[in-house]
Design an enzyme around this catalytic site. Structure first.
Site, short mmCIF file in Angstrom:
data_model
loop_
_atom_site.label_atom_id
_atom_site.label_comp_id
_atom_site.label_asym_id
_atom_site.label_seq_id
_atom_site.Cartn_x
_atom_site.Cartn_y
_atom_site.Cartn_z
N TYR A 1 52.12 -16.60 -55.31
CA TYR A 1 51.85 -17.05 -56.71
C TYR A 1 51.75 -18.50 -56.97
O TYR A 1 51.26 -19.00 -57.67
CB TYR A 1 52.89 -16.22 -57.63
CG TYR A 1 52.21 -16.21 -59.16
CD1 TYR A 1 51.37 -15.28 -59.32
CD2 TYR A 1 52.87 -16.88 -60.14
CE1 TYR A 1 50.82 -15.14 -60.63
CE2 TYR A 1 52.43 -16.89 -61.37
CZ TYR A 1 51.40 -15.68 -61.69
OH TYR A 1 50.87 -15.70 -62.87
N LYS B 1 52.97 -21.30 -64.81
CA LYS B 1 53.68 -20.54 -65.97
C LYS B 1 55.08 -20.78 -66.30
O LYS B 1 55.36 -20.74 -67.42
CB LYS B 1 54.01 -19.03 -65.29
CG LYS B 1 52.76 -18.19 -65.08
CD LYS B 1 51.91 -17.98 -66.17
CE LYS B 1 50.64 -16.94 -66.15
NZ LYS B 1 49.63 -16.95 -66.95
P1 NAD Z 1 41.28 -11.67 -66.45
O1 NAD Z 1 40.54 -12.46 -65.37
O2 NAD Z 1 40.74 -10.62 -67.20
O3 NAD Z 1 41.54 -13.05 -67.74
C1 NAD Z 1 41.83 -14.36 -67.34
C2 NAD Z 1 40.78 -15.03 -68.59
O4 NAD Z 1 41.11 -16.38 -68.18
C3 NAD Z 1 39.38 -14.81 -68.27
O5 NAD Z 1 38.89 -14.19 -69.42
C4 NAD Z 1 38.78 -16.17 -67.76
O6 NAD Z 1 37.54 -16.19 -68.55
C5 NAD Z 1 39.84 -16.93 -68.68
N1 NAD Z 1 39.61 -18.43 -68.15
C6 NAD Z 1 39.86 -18.92 -66.92
N2 NAD Z 1 39.54 -20.27 -66.89
C7 NAD Z 1 39.37 -20.65 -68.18
C8 NAD Z 1 38.70 -21.94 -68.73
N3 NAD Z 1 38.74 -23.12 -68.04
N4 NAD Z 1 38.67 -21.63 -70.12
C9 NAD Z 1 38.68 -20.68 -70.86
N5 NAD Z 1 39.07 -19.33 -70.19
C10 NAD Z 1 39.36 -19.53 -68.96
O7 NAD Z 1 42.57 -11.66 -65.98
P2 NAD Z 1 44.24 -11.05 -66.92
O8 NAD Z 1 45.04 -10.72 -65.63
O9 NAD Z 1 43.60 -10.23 -68.06
O10 NAD Z 1 44.66 -12.38 -67.19
C11 NAD Z 1 45.25 -12.61 -68.67
C12 NAD Z 1 46.55 -13.57 -68.56
O11 NAD Z 1 47.29 -12.72 -68.15
C13 NAD Z 1 46.52 -14.69 -67.70
O12 NAD Z 1 47.40 -15.55 -68.41
C14 NAD Z 1 47.48 -14.24 -66.52
O13 NAD Z 1 47.98 -15.11 -65.77
C15 NAD Z 1 48.28 -13.17 -67.30
N6 NAD Z 1 48.96 -12.18 -66.20
C16 NAD Z 1 48.27 -11.23 -65.56
C17 NAD Z 1 48.98 -10.43 -64.86
C18 NAD Z 1 48.05 -9.44 -64.13
O14 NAD Z 1 49.05 -8.78 -63.18
N7 NAD Z 1 46.96 -9.04 -64.20
C19 NAD Z 1 50.57 -10.45 -64.89
C20 NAD Z 1 51.22 -11.35 -65.75
C21 NAD Z 1 50.24 -12.39 -66.46
#
Ligand code: NAD
Length: 259
Positions: A159, A166
Site C-alpha cells: 500500500y 491516507k
Molecule cells: P475508483 O477507481 O472507482 O475511484 C477512484 C477515483 O479517483 C476515480 O473516479 C478517478 O477518476 C479519481 N481520480 C484519480 N485521480 C484524480 C484526479 N487527479 N482528479 C480527479 N479525480 C481523480 O476506485 P475506488 O476503489 O472506488 O476508490 C475510491 C476511494 O476509495 C479512493 O479514495 C480509494 O483509496 C478508497 N478506498 C478504496 C478501497 C478499495 O478496496 N477499493 C478501500 C479503501 C478505500
C-alpha cells in the site's frame, strides 16, 4: 430501507464506472431523494459517468482534475449555479498513486510521486472542503465524507505511499471537522476493507489483502461497494447529526484484530 435525502443537493467526486465506491454512495443518495452533481476526471471516463448519471436525478456532470485550482473553482461555481448557491453534501472518493509505487519498497518512492499521491489523495479534500464551505454555510450546514483505508494507520505491504496519503487524509478530516464545525459542517471518513474497483486493481498485493481479510476478520467475508455506500449514507444523513471528525470502519471488523 433508503435514508431520507429529499431536497438535499449533493456533489460526488470519484465515479469512474459502476464499480466505483462513489457510485454506490451516489445510488444511496439518489434512492433517498437527493439531487446530484457529478465530476469525472478526463475524457476517457466521461461517457461512463454521464451514462450512470443519466439513471438518477442529476443536475450537473462536469470535468474535474483535483490537481487543478482552476478546475475546482469552475466546478464549485457550476455547482453553486445548479443548486441555487447552496450545497448539502460532498462525497470525496478520489485517490491516485503511480502503480510502480504500489509494489516494491516504500523506501524507494521518489519525491515527485510522493507529493503527487498526497496532492490527489489528501490535499484535494482540503481544497474541496474550502470551496464547498460558503455553499454549505448558505444551506445552514453540510456533510462531507471521504474514503480512507487502514493502510494509513498501519503498514500494509504494497500500500506504501498510498498509506502515507491516507494518514494525511485522516488527519485532514479531523482538522477540517474542527474548523468547519462552527458552521454546522460535518466531516467524516469511511475506512473500507478491500473492494474490487478500478483503483484497487493497481495495488499489486490486492488479492492477498482480500484473502487475509477473509481469513482473519471477525466476519470472515468481503465487503462490497454497497456496504460502503450504506455506511457513507449514514454519515451523510441527519441520523449522524452529532457525528464529525470520525472514521467508520466497514471492513468485516478486520481493524479490531491484533493478528
Ligand atoms: P475508483 O477507481 O472507482 O475511484 C477512484 C477515483 O479517483 C476515480 O473516479 C478517478 O477518476 C479519481 N481520480 C484519480 N485521480 C484524480 C484526479 N487527479 N482528479 C480527479 N479525480 C481523480 O476506485 P475506488 O476503489 O472506488 O476508490 C475510491 C476511494 O476509495 C479512493 O479514495 C480509494 O483509496 C478508497 N478506498 C478504496 C478501497 C478499495 O478496496 N477499493 C478501500 C479503501 C478505500
Amino acid at each position: 430501507m433508503a435514508r431520507d435525502f429529499a431536497g438535499k443537493r449533493a456533489l460526488v467526486l470519484g465515479v469512474a464506472n459502476k464499480r466505483s465506491i462513489a457510485w454506490a454512495i451516489a445510488q444511496e443518495l439518489a434512492a433517498g431523494g437527493a439531487t446530484l452533481a457529478f465530476t469525472y476526471q478526463g475524457e476517457r471516463i466521461e461517457k461512463s459517468v454521464r451514462d450512470l448519471a443519466a439513471t438518477v436525478d442529476t443536475s450537473l456532470v462536469t470535468e474535474c482534475d483535483v490537481r487543478s485550482d482552476g478546475d475546482l473553482a469552475r466546478v464549485f461555481g457550476e455547482v453553486g449555479e445548479a443548486f441555487g448557491g447552496e450545497l448539502d453534501i460532498l462525497v470525496h472518493s478520489v485517490a491516485f498513486a503511480h502503480a510502480e509505487d504500489l509494489e516494491g519498497r516504500f523506501t524507494d518512492t521518489p519525491r515527485d510521486r510522493f507529493l503527487l499521491a498526497i496532492d490527489i489523495s489528501a490535499y484535494s479534500l482540503v481544497a474541496c472542503a474550502r470551496a464547498a464551505e460558503p455553499l454549505m454555510e448558505k444551506a445552514g450546514g453540510g456533510s462531507i465524507v471521504t474514503m480512507t483505508y487502514l493502510g494509513g494507520e498501519r503498514a500494509v505491504p504494497h500500500y506504501n505511499v498510498m498509506g502515507v496519503a491516507k494518514a494525511t487524509l485522516d488527519a485532514s478530516v479531523r482538522y477540517l471537522a474542527w474548523d468547519l464545525g462552527r458552521k454546522n459542517i460535518r466531516v467524516n471518513a469511511v475506512s473500507a476493507g478491500p473492494v474490487r474497483t478500478l483503483a484497487a486493481r493497481s495495488i499489486a498485493g490486492f488479492p492477498t489483502m482480500e484473502a487475509i481479510v477473509e481469513e482473519r476478520a471477525p466476519l470472515h467475508r468481503h465487503v462490497t461497494a454497497e456496504d460502503v455506500g450504506a455506511a457513507a449514507a449514514y454519515l451523510l444523513g441527519d441520523g449522524a447529526v452529532n457525528v464529525t471528525g470520525t472514521t467508520l470502519y466497514v471492513d468485516s471488523g478486520y481493524h479490531s484484530m491484533g493478528m
